[in-house]
Write an enzyme that holds these catalytic residues in place. Structure first.
Site, PDB file in Angstrom:
ATOM      1  N   TRP A  64      38.656   8.392  43.648  1.00 21.21           N
ATOM      2  CA  TRP A  64      39.454   9.496  44.183  1.00 21.21           C
ATOM      3  C   TRP A  64      39.783  10.516  43.102  1.00 21.21           C
ATOM      4  O   TRP A  64      40.710  10.315  42.314  1.00 21.21           O
ATOM      5  CB  TRP A  64      40.756   8.962  44.807  1.00 21.21           C
ATOM      6  CG  TRP A  64      40.488   8.071  45.992  1.00 21.21           C
ATOM      7  CD1 TRP A  64      40.237   8.486  47.267  1.00 21.21           C
ATOM      8  CD2 TRP A  64      40.447   6.647  46.018  1.00 21.21           C
ATOM      9  NE1 TRP A  64      40.024   7.403  48.076  1.00 21.21           N
ATOM     10  CE2 TRP A  64      40.144   6.255  47.347  1.00 21.21           C
ATOM     11  CE3 TRP A  64      40.616   5.652  45.055  1.00 21.21           C
ATOM     12  CZ2 TRP A  64      40.025   4.934  47.740  1.00 21.21           C
ATOM     13  CZ3 TRP A  64      40.487   4.327  45.455  1.00 21.21           C
ATOM     14  CH2 TRP A  64      40.199   3.982  46.775  1.00 21.21           C
ATOM     15  N   HIS A  74      44.497  10.224  49.891  1.00 20.98           N
ATOM     16  CA  HIS A  74      44.237   9.530  51.156  1.00 20.98           C
ATOM     17  C   HIS A  74      45.575   9.243  51.832  1.00 20.98           C
ATOM     18  O   HIS A  74      46.640   9.478  51.241  1.00 20.98           O
ATOM     19  CB  HIS A  74      43.420   8.246  50.943  1.00 20.98           C
ATOM     20  CG  HIS A  74      43.968   7.305  49.888  1.00 20.98           C
ATOM     21  ND1 HIS A  74      43.409   6.090  49.608  1.00 20.98           N
ATOM     22  CD2 HIS A  74      45.047   7.400  49.049  1.00 20.98           C
ATOM     23  CE1 HIS A  74      44.091   5.483  48.644  1.00 20.98           C
ATOM     24  NE2 HIS A  74      45.082   6.256  48.304  1.00 20.98           N
ATOM     25  N   ARG A  94      41.176  16.336  47.507  1.00 20.86           N
ATOM     26  CA  ARG A  94      40.371  15.696  46.456  1.00 20.86           C
ATOM     27  C   ARG A  94      39.753  16.757  45.567  1.00 20.86           C
ATOM     28  O   ARG A  94      39.161  17.726  46.066  1.00 20.86           O
ATOM     29  CB  ARG A  94      39.285  14.824  47.084  1.00 20.86           C
ATOM     30  CG  ARG A  94      39.935  13.689  47.856  1.00 20.86           C
ATOM     31  CD  ARG A  94      38.934  12.689  48.317  1.00 20.86           C
ATOM     32  NE  ARG A  94      39.635  11.694  49.139  1.00 20.86           N
ATOM     33  CZ  ARG A  94      39.097  10.586  49.577  1.00 20.86           C
ATOM     34  NH1 ARG A  94      37.844  10.304  49.291  1.00 20.86           N
ATOM     35  NH2 ARG A  94      39.805   9.750  50.317  1.00 20.86           N
ATOM     36  N   GLN A 113      42.873  12.855  57.425  1.00 20.84           N
ATOM     37  CA  GLN A 113      42.600  11.446  57.711  1.00 20.84           C
ATOM     38  C   GLN A 113      43.593  10.931  58.755  1.00 20.84           C
ATOM     39  O   GLN A 113      44.639  11.539  58.984  1.00 20.84           O
ATOM     40  CB  GLN A 113      42.767  10.591  56.442  1.00 20.84           C
ATOM     41  CG  GLN A 113      41.641  10.761  55.431  1.00 20.84           C
ATOM     42  CD  GLN A 113      41.703   9.716  54.317  1.00 20.84           C
ATOM     43  OE1 GLN A 113      42.732   9.095  54.092  1.00 20.84           O
ATOM     44  NE2 GLN A 113      40.592   9.531  53.618  1.00 20.84           N
ATOM     45  N   VAL A 123      42.064  -3.774  50.180  1.00 22.48           N
ATOM     46  CA  VAL A 123      41.669  -4.634  51.311  1.00 22.48           C
ATOM     47  C   VAL A 123      40.742  -5.737  50.821  1.00 22.48           C
ATOM     48  O   VAL A 123      40.085  -5.610  49.797  1.00 22.48           O
ATOM     49  CB  VAL A 123      40.966  -3.829  52.437  1.00 22.48           C
ATOM     50  CG1 VAL A 123      41.934  -2.916  53.152  1.00 22.48           C
ATOM     51  CG2 VAL A 123      39.781  -3.042  51.894  1.00 22.48           C
ATOM     52  N   ALA A 127      43.742  -2.577  57.962  1.00 16.06           N
ATOM     53  CA  ALA A 127      44.035  -1.162  57.723  1.00 16.06           C
ATOM     54  C   ALA A 127      42.726  -0.399  57.801  1.00 16.06           C
ATOM     55  O   ALA A 127      41.646  -0.978  57.606  1.00 16.06           O
ATOM     56  CB  ALA A 127      44.673  -0.971  56.354  1.00 16.06           C
TER      57      ALA A 127
HETATM   58  C1  FA5 Z   1      39.810   6.064  51.652  1.00 13.20           C
HETATM   59  O1  FA5 Z   1      40.311   7.182  51.553  1.00 13.20           O
HETATM   60  C2  FA5 Z   1      40.593   4.846  51.999  1.00 13.20           C
HETATM   61  N1  FA5 Z   1      41.987   5.144  51.857  1.00 13.20           N
HETATM   62  C3  FA5 Z   1      40.242   4.350  53.372  1.00 13.20           C
HETATM   63  C4  FA5 Z   1      40.790   3.025  53.691  1.00 13.20           C
HETATM   64  C5  FA5 Z   1      42.015   2.914  54.322  1.00 13.20           C
HETATM   65  C6  FA5 Z   1      40.067   1.875  53.365  1.00 13.20           C
HETATM   66  C7  FA5 Z   1      42.523   1.648  54.642  1.00 13.20           C
HETATM   67  C8  FA5 Z   1      40.575   0.636  53.673  1.00 13.20           C
HETATM   68  C9  FA5 Z   1      41.780   0.503  54.305  1.00 13.20           C
HETATM   69  P1  FA5 Z   1      37.381   6.990  51.463  1.00 13.20           P
HETATM   70  O2  FA5 Z   1      37.556   7.699  50.195  1.00 13.20           O
HETATM   71  O3  FA5 Z   1      36.063   6.335  51.726  1.00 13.20           O
HETATM   72  O4  FA5 Z   1      38.483   5.828  51.600  1.00 13.20           O
HETATM   73  O5  FA5 Z   1      37.681   7.996  52.641  1.00 13.20           O
HETATM   74  C10 FA5 Z   1      37.843   7.564  53.964  1.00 13.20           C
HETATM   75  C11 FA5 Z   1      37.131   8.502  54.914  1.00 13.20           C
HETATM   76  O6  FA5 Z   1      37.601   9.843  54.695  1.00 13.20           O
HETATM   77  C12 FA5 Z   1      35.640   8.599  54.667  1.00 13.20           C
HETATM   78  O7  FA5 Z   1      34.980   7.587  55.405  1.00 13.20           O
HETATM   79  C13 FA5 Z   1      35.314   9.961  55.199  1.00 13.20           C
HETATM   80  O8  FA5 Z   1      35.225   9.904  56.611  1.00 13.20           O
HETATM   81  C14 FA5 Z   1      36.538  10.742  54.846  1.00 13.20           C
HETATM   82  N2  FA5 Z   1      36.344  11.475  53.571  1.00 13.20           N
HETATM   83  C15 FA5 Z   1      36.450  10.995  52.333  1.00 13.20           C
HETATM   84  N3  FA5 Z   1      36.221  11.957  51.422  1.00 13.20           N
HETATM   85  C16 FA5 Z   1      35.979  13.081  52.101  1.00 13.20           C
HETATM   86  C17 FA5 Z   1      35.676  14.430  51.739  1.00 13.20           C
HETATM   87  N4  FA5 Z   1      35.629  14.821  50.477  1.00 13.20           N
HETATM   88  N5  FA5 Z   1      35.490  15.327  52.724  1.00 13.20           N
HETATM   89  C18 FA5 Z   1      35.572  14.944  54.011  1.00 13.20           C
HETATM   90  N6  FA5 Z   1      35.852  13.713  54.422  1.00 13.20           N
HETATM   91  C19 FA5 Z   1      36.042  12.766  53.488  1.00 13.20           C
END
Ligand code: FA5
Length: 340
Positions: free
Chosen positions: A161, A183, A209, A223, A266, A308
């Site tokens: 992140w 997130h 981000r 999200q 998780v 989650a």
């Molecule tokens: C997370 O942000 C974790 N907090 C998710 C999580 C929650 C995992 C609870 C387990 C339990 P990640 O960085 O993969 O994970 O982002 C989650 C989702 O947000 C991605 O699958 C995607 O759909 C969206 N996402 C992430 N980064 C971006 C981005 N830069 N632009 C658009 N959508 C994004």
């Protein structure tokens, strides 16, 4: 016989009438008419002056001038009204005629942004699945966004992140590092601090981000976090919930896939992807809440378990609205936005 050179009596009256009629004919609008009225009929007007001077005239002249002056006053007042009516009629004749048979001009009606429509669609489904909707802060503390989610400082997982950092703030226990949340997961910790199981919440919100954008990555994204904690929740409940959610959020024939993944908070971790234009598009990360997080919140992890998930709302909007570049959503181009 008067030898006075100042024109009084009938001569003066004739001069006033001549000037007044010429002035009235030359007045072309309402302000000009009003100015004319003041100079001729007003308190210090020319005709008023003559009427005031009548008392000083000889008796026989006084009668003749008096009658003529009063008659002229009525005449000029009538002439003023007539001129006003004439100007009004001319203005109307010159105006564009109104065609009452023309159809009305449609008003442009605003509409909801496609990502907002998607967010409402998602929350609608989640609420029917039993999740309560709550919100949390976008400016978050380092410890909620990372440390308490088992992502300590200098841990390589922080690289997942890229972060917009904000200046340190003075807290009760010294300086506290703040950031724009990367997130919605910090709300897992905040919610567990103040609520007891059974817990079923959905947390919508913006995340930020510090990363380069491309067709599937934006620097600001929305999200929805899911958190469910209770006695006896298993991976089967997570799978069932995600499958039911995917079935309701997309068309029935949309292909989705659940695969292994890793997130420090998780165990095990999974991610859900959807087939869009021949490719798998990742739409959420998820997993079973790490036992250490349940324990840190003050609950026995052998008794309480939970799942989650964190889903990307724009990523869900992409297949829903057939948008192949995420950057289209926030460029505010009305040619794009007015299609939805
Ligand atoms: C997370 O942000 C974790 N907090 C998710 C999580 C929650 C995992 C609870 C387990 C339990 P990640 O960085 O993969 O994970 O982002 C989650 C989702 O947000 C991605 O699958 C995607 O759909 C969206 N996402 C992430 N980064 C971006 C981005 N830069 N632009 C658009 N959508 C994004």
């Amino acid at each position: 016989m008067t030898t006075d050179t100042t024109p009084t009596g009938l001569d003066a009256l004739a001069a006033v009438e001549r000037d007044a009629r010429a002035g009235l004919a030359a007045a072309e609008d309402e302000p000009a008419l009003e100015a004319w009225r003041t100079t001729v009929l007003g308190r210090s007007g020319a005709l008023t002056g003559i009427l005031r001077g009548i008392g000083a005239l000889e008796a026989d002249e006084r009668k003749a001038v008096g009658q003529a002056a009063n008659a002229l006053k009525q005449d000029l007042e009538a002439a003023l009204d007539a001129r006003r009516a004439q100007l009004k009629a001319a203005a109307l004749a010159g105006a564009e005629p109104i065609d009452v048979t023309l159809p009305g001009r449609p008003r442009r009606i605003g509409r909801l942004h496609p990502v907002t429509q998607t967010m409402r669609h998602i929350l609608d489904i989640l609420q029917r699945l039993g999740f309560a909707v709550i919100e949390g802060p976008e400016v978050e503390l380092d410890e909620y966004n990372f440390d308490q989610l088992r992502i300590p400082k200098d841990h390589p997982a922080r690289d997942m992140w890229d972060t917009f950092w904000i200046a340190e703030q003075e807290g009760r226990q010294g300086p506290r590092q703040t950031l724009l949340r990367t997130h919605t997961s910090p709300m897992q910790i905040r919610y567990l601090e103040t609520h007891e199981p059974p817990i079923r919440v959905a947390v919508p919100g913006r995340c930020y981000r510090y990363e380069a954008t491309d067709a599937t990555h934006e620097w600001m994204l929305q999200q929805v976090e899911l958190l469910a904690i209770d006695e006896g929740i298993s991976l089967a409940d997570l799978k069932g919930t995600l499958h039911e959610f995917a079935r309701q959020v997309f068309d029935a024939d949309t292909e989705v896939m659940l695969r292994n993944s890793y997130f420090p908070f998780v165990e095990p971790g999974v991610e859900l992807a959807v087939k869009f234009r021949g490719q798998w598009l990742e739409i959420m990360g998820a997993g079973m809440v790490h036992p250490e997080i349940i324990e840190a919140a003050g609950y026995d992890p052998t008794r309480y378990t939970g799942f989650a998930a964190g889903m990307g709302v724009e990523r869900i909007a992409m297949p829903l609205y057939q948008v192949d570049d995420i950057r289209n959503f926030y460029q505010n181009d009305l040619r794009f936005l007015s299609q939805f």
